[in-house]
Design a protein around this motif. Structure first.
Motif, short mmCIF file in Angstrom:
data_model
loop_
_atom_site.label_atom_id
_atom_site.label_comp_id
_atom_site.label_asym_id
_atom_site.label_seq_id
_atom_site.Cartn_x
_atom_site.Cartn_y
_atom_site.Cartn_z
N LYS A 93 1.70 30.98 -1.90
CA LYS A 93 2.15 29.75 -2.56
C LYS A 93 1.94 29.93 -4.06
CE LYS A 93 1.15 24.79 -2.64
NZ LYS A 93 0.27 23.77 -2.04
N SER A 96 6.04 26.72 -9.09
CA SER A 96 7.50 26.84 -9.19
C SER A 96 7.99 27.29 -10.56
CB SER A 96 8.18 25.51 -8.85
OG SER A 96 8.14 25.30 -7.48
N HIS A 97 7.38 26.83 -11.62
CA HIS A 97 7.87 27.19 -12.96
C HIS A 97 7.87 28.70 -13.17
CE1 HIS A 97 4.07 28.27 -14.99
NE2 HIS A 97 3.53 27.38 -14.17
N LEU A 99 8.80 30.97 -11.14
CA LEU A 99 10.01 31.57 -10.58
C LEU A 99 11.10 31.67 -11.65
CD1 LEU A 99 11.30 32.68 -7.99
CD2 LEU A 99 11.99 30.35 -7.42
N ILE A 116 11.82 34.02 0.21
CA ILE A 116 11.43 32.70 -0.27
C ILE A 116 11.63 31.73 0.89
CG2 ILE A 116 11.92 30.83 -1.88
CD1 ILE A 116 12.84 32.97 -3.90
N VAL A 119 11.21 26.04 -1.70
CA VAL A 119 11.03 25.80 -3.14
C VAL A 119 11.06 24.30 -3.36
CG1 VAL A 119 11.99 26.14 -5.46
CG2 VAL A 119 12.25 27.95 -3.74
N ASN A 120 10.10 23.79 -4.14
CA ASN A 120 10.16 22.40 -4.61
C ASN A 120 9.68 22.36 -6.05
OD1 ASN A 120 7.32 21.95 -4.74
ND2 ASN A 120 7.27 21.41 -2.57
N ARG A 121 9.54 21.20 -6.62
CA ARG A 121 9.20 21.09 -8.05
C ARG A 121 7.84 21.70 -8.39
NH1 ARG A 121 12.54 17.09 -10.70
NH2 ARG A 121 13.73 15.96 -9.13
N GLU A 122 6.88 21.61 -7.48
CA GLU A 122 5.53 22.06 -7.78
C GLU A 122 5.27 23.53 -7.41
OE1 GLU A 122 5.80 18.96 -5.93
OE2 GLU A 122 5.93 18.04 -7.90
N PHE A 123 5.88 23.99 -6.32
CA PHE A 123 5.55 25.33 -5.85
C PHE A 123 6.71 25.92 -5.06
CE2 PHE A 123 4.20 22.40 -2.54
CZ PHE A 123 4.74 22.97 -1.39
N PHE A 124 6.61 27.25 -4.83
CA PHE A 124 7.48 27.92 -3.88
C PHE A 124 6.60 28.79 -3.00
CE2 PHE A 124 7.26 30.83 -7.42
CZ PHE A 124 7.34 32.10 -6.88
#
Length: 176
Positions: A93, A96-97, A99, A116, A119-124
């Motif tokens: 985990k 996300s930024h 990526l 992958i 993926v969401n705003r906080e993490f992938f």
């Protein structure tokens, strides 16, 4: 004797407390279980324990003999890494930024043949299947960027040669 990696396969009935008794066998001998996986097997109503240890063949043989003394255990085998085909799985985990902000992350994903998962705003989340050293390498490559969470499975394995467990069970059925 030299220490090597051994995979112990234990076929058993699925009973409460067996895992505790098996782990006690290793504890008494001060042998660390490096990896443990329990799942159903190719035989209906029979579970398979896959246990990885780093020790001598003599100790491994003694452990297998002790495991087989457990009432629920049908049969136990041990194999070297060269005698098996094996894999592990891992999930990473990551924020996300990274990526989008760190091109090296995309290189790690491509070079490691990872996937992958989400993926969401906080993490992938990345999934990687492979040998232990491949997962360790990917972990080392991602660590400088910050790993929010990491988990790896126990080894799963099949033998290159035929496993005689089915014949053993057939013999038991015909004698009963």
């Amino acid at each position: 004797m030299e220490k090597k990696w051994y995979t112990i396969s234990v076929y058993s009935e699925n009973n409460v407390g067996l895992l505790n008794r098996i782990s006690g066998i290793f504890l008494k001998r001060h042998i660390n279980i490096e990896s443990l996986n329990v799942s159903k097997s190719e035989i209906e109503h029979v579970s398979k324990f896959t246990i990885v240890v780093h020790t001598t063949e003599d100790w491994t043989r003694k452990i297998v003999q002790q495991i087989e003394k457990q009432i629920e255990v049908i049969k136990a085998f041990y194999h070297t890494d060269e005698e098996t085909i094996y894999q592990e799985s891992a999930l990473f985990k990551i924020a996300s930024h990274l990526l989008f902000d760190e091109p090296q992350i995309q290189n790690v994903i491509k070079e490691s043949n990872s996937t992958i998962v989400t993926v969401n705003r906080e993490f992938f989340v990345l999934a990687k299947t492979g040998r232990r050293h491949e997962i360790d390498e990917m972990h080392d490559d991602l660590e400088p960027f910050g790993i929010m969470q990491f988990v790896r499975s126990g080894r799963i394995t099949v033998t290159k040669s035929k496993m005689p467990i089915t014949e053993i069970l057939d013999e038991v059925k015909t004698t009963n």
